[in-house]
Enzyme design. Structure first.
Site, PDB file in Angstrom:
ATOM      1  N   GLU A   1       1.295   6.094  12.611  1.00 19.11           N
ATOM      2  CA  GLU A   1      -0.210   5.865  13.218  1.00 19.11           C
ATOM      3  C   GLU A   1      -0.348   4.193  13.570  1.00 19.11           C
ATOM      4  O   GLU A   1      -0.892   4.015  14.398  1.00 19.11           O
ATOM      5  CB  GLU A   1      -1.146   5.966  12.009  1.00 19.11           C
ATOM      6  N   ASP A   2       0.206   3.469  12.549  1.00 23.26           N
ATOM      7  CA  ASP A   2      -0.076   1.930  12.914  1.00 23.26           C
ATOM      8  C   ASP A   2       0.804   1.155  13.431  1.00 23.26           C
ATOM      9  O   ASP A   2       0.774  -0.142  13.817  1.00 23.26           O
ATOM     10  CB  ASP A   2      -0.362   1.387  11.407  1.00 23.26           C
TER      11      ASP A   2
ATOM     12  N   ASP B   1      -3.341   8.442  -1.241  1.00 22.96           N
ATOM     13  CA  ASP B   1      -3.720   7.478  -0.218  1.00 22.96           C
ATOM     14  C   ASP B   1      -5.124   6.867  -0.599  1.00 22.96           C
ATOM     15  O   ASP B   1      -5.447   5.716  -0.645  1.00 22.96           O
ATOM     16  CB  ASP B   1      -3.472   7.796   1.093  1.00 22.96           C
TER      17      ASP B   1
ATOM     18  N   HIS C   1       3.873   7.027   5.204  1.00 16.15           N
ATOM     19  CA  HIS C   1       2.492   7.752   5.940  1.00 16.15           C
ATOM     20  C   HIS C   1       1.703   7.161   6.776  1.00 16.15           C
ATOM     21  O   HIS C   1       1.076   7.770   7.569  1.00 16.15           O
ATOM     22  CB  HIS C   1       1.633   8.181   4.603  1.00 16.15           C
TER      23      HIS C   1
ATOM     24  N   HIS D   1       0.898  -1.358   0.149  1.00 16.27           N
ATOM     25  CA  HIS D   1      -0.092  -0.291  -0.048  1.00 16.27           C
ATOM     26  C   HIS D   1       0.969   1.305   0.178  1.00 16.27           C
ATOM     27  O   HIS D   1       1.015   2.023  -0.801  1.00 16.27           O
ATOM     28  CB  HIS D   1      -1.014  -0.174   1.227  1.00 16.27           C
TER      29      HIS D   1
ATOM     30  N   ASP E   1     -22.631  12.811 -26.693  1.00 24.18           N
ATOM     31  CA  ASP E   1     -21.158  13.431 -26.427  1.00 24.18           C
ATOM     32  C   ASP E   1     -20.657  12.355 -25.621  1.00 24.18           C
ATOM     33  O   ASP E   1     -20.369  12.593 -24.393  1.00 24.18           O
ATOM     34  CB  ASP E   1     -21.127  14.700 -26.152  1.00 24.18           C
TER      35      ASP E   1
END
Length: 458
Positions: free
Chosen positions: A95-96, A156, A91, A66, A276
């Protein structure tokens, strides 16, 4: 490099896949990238591999794929440089995982740490009625400081939308709703037209799967017929353009599924009556100082070959959109009486249209009108952020209102072009000039005619 992977991933196929994706990312680095840039990308990759070692995506794939793909989107589809690529690789680590912002700062310096901080969600212990809105407000606070934070956030979101299939249905709907509400308009506002269209298509695929599949199937069935028509349409234009000596390329592209669906819905007609379904784009390779003249020269060629609809002419070359978009759009009556939209722009304009403000900053200084419009928009965002009394959900609503996707261009008596949201009234224009002008306004004259204060500007 393979040693890092071998220590963590026992499965040889997974190691090969990760290495292949990483090498694909490296190929997107610009030739101007320094040895330090390349070293930072490698270090960021190694840190991300180790930090996400125990994590898997819902699909079962190694999580590291990812951040690699987000970094590739930043480089290849948005046009960001090595600093943003490093931040994109990192990124999710704060956080993780156990990696801290201080670790990032020590290893990569303050600039990358600031970008990662902007991308890191608020601490989960933060007590808020609406954590997603609070988080979005935090990301937006970095927009006025460094637009790359928001561009990485959009990359992301794009990858998450592309890989949404493994999520439970209720989560797909939640993510699609949030994307449609905030991220697609934000991509549009930052000039990322291809990404905005793809996000809208992916949202439709989730929210209206049968409609999406039906339009996709019908587009596929008529693909060959459309290709033959485009070929027939552009042949006489090419002959005439060749006579001018202009360097150009010309291509036909289908409209996005979501835009076709919007036409079916607003015009209340079936797919078969949408004529169109595609647009023809002429992209000119000319020096900067000849851009405007060349676009109008190409326009003359097109309208000499096919009859134009004057009311459908859009001149965003003389008056660029406030997100940097420049192009001439016209609709002409092609063979068999079919309406065809033709877009005329230069290579520089095309890059700005595809890569938004990442490309705009590359050409900064060329179009001061566009720069000042963008700066004015950033000032409005700053004002919203400074309103400490508004709660997060109120902020999101105000910001969404600020993300007007359709605009009207109004010229003052002194010849200045002012950009307002579609639907703005004559009184809104007065307030836009100055609050005092708005408060004391008693009458408004538009095109030499007195109009009511509530008159909607065209």
């Amino acid at each position: 490099m393979p040693e890092v992977l071998e220590k963590i991933y026992q499965n040889e196929e997974e190691r090969k896949l990760i290495l292949r994706e990483y090498r694909k990312l490296l190929r997107t680095l610009p030739p101007s990238a320094t040895k330090e840039d390349r070293d930072n990308v490698r270090k960021a990759f190694e840190l991300a591999v180790q930090a996400h070692a125990q994590q898997r995506r819902k699909s079962g794939d190694p999580y590291i794929l990812h951040p690699i793909e987000v970094a590739r989107i930043c480089a290849e589809e948005i046009g960001l440089g090595p600093t943003a690529i490093v931040a994109a690789l990192l990124h999710d680590v704060v956080e993780d995982t156990d990696v801290t912002l201080e670790d990032i700062r020590k290893q990569f310096g303050e600039r990358i740490a600031r970008l990662v901080d902007g991308l890191t969600k608020l601490d989960h212990s933060y007590d808020s009625e609406s954590p997603q809105a609070e988080n979005f407000r935090k990301v937006l606070s970095f927009l006025v400081e460094d637009v790359r934070v928001v561009l990485i956030k959009i990359a992301d979101r794009l990858h998450n939308m592309r890989t949404l299939g493994a999520m439970p249905r209720y989560k797909q709907l939640k993510i699609a709703s949030e994307t449609s509400y905030i991220y697609a308009p934000l991509a549009h506002r930052l000039g990322l037209y291809s990404i905005k269209s793809e996000l809208e298509d992916l949202c439709l695929k989730v929210t209206e799967p049968e409609v999406y599949q039906d339009i996709a199937r019908k587009l596929s069935e008529t693909k060959e017929e459309r290709a033959q028509y485009i070929k027939r349409f552009i042949e006489p234009i090419k002959r005439k353009l060749d006579e001018t000596g202009l360097k150009y390329r010309i291509l036909g592209r289908p409209k996005s599924i979501s835009s076709i669906y919007n036409k079916i819905r607003t015009k209340r007609v079936p797919f078969e009556q949408i004529y169109d379904l595609f647009a023809v784009r002429i992209i000119l390779d000319v020096p900067r100082e000849r851009e405007k003249a060349a676009c109008w020269e190409a326009y003359t060629v097109v309208t000499d070959v096919y009859r134009p609809l004057p009311e459908r002419l859009k001149d965003w070359v003389s008056n660029p959109k406030s997100n940097g978009y420049e192009s001439l759009h016209t609709t002409v009556i092609g063979p068999d009486g079919k309406y065809v939209e033709v877009q005329i722009r230069t290579e520089r304009m095309d890059e700005v249209a595809e890569k938004g403000f990442a490309a705009h900053w590359k050409y900064k200084g060329i179009n001061t009108q566009t720069s000042s419009l963008f700066e004015a928009w950033l000032d409005e965002v700053r004002e919203l952020l400074e309103n400490k009394d508004a709660d997060a959900r109120e902020f999101i609503h105000d910001f969404k209102t600020n993300l007007f996707t359709q605009e009207v261009y109004v010229t003052t008596p002194k010849g200045e072009v002012k950009v307002l949201p579609k639907g703005a009234t004559a009184l809104d224009f007065a307030f836009h000039i100055h609050t005092e002008v708005g408060y004391h306004c008693r009458a408004v004259k538009v095109n030499q005619r007195i109009v009511p204060l509530g008159y909607k500007l065209q």
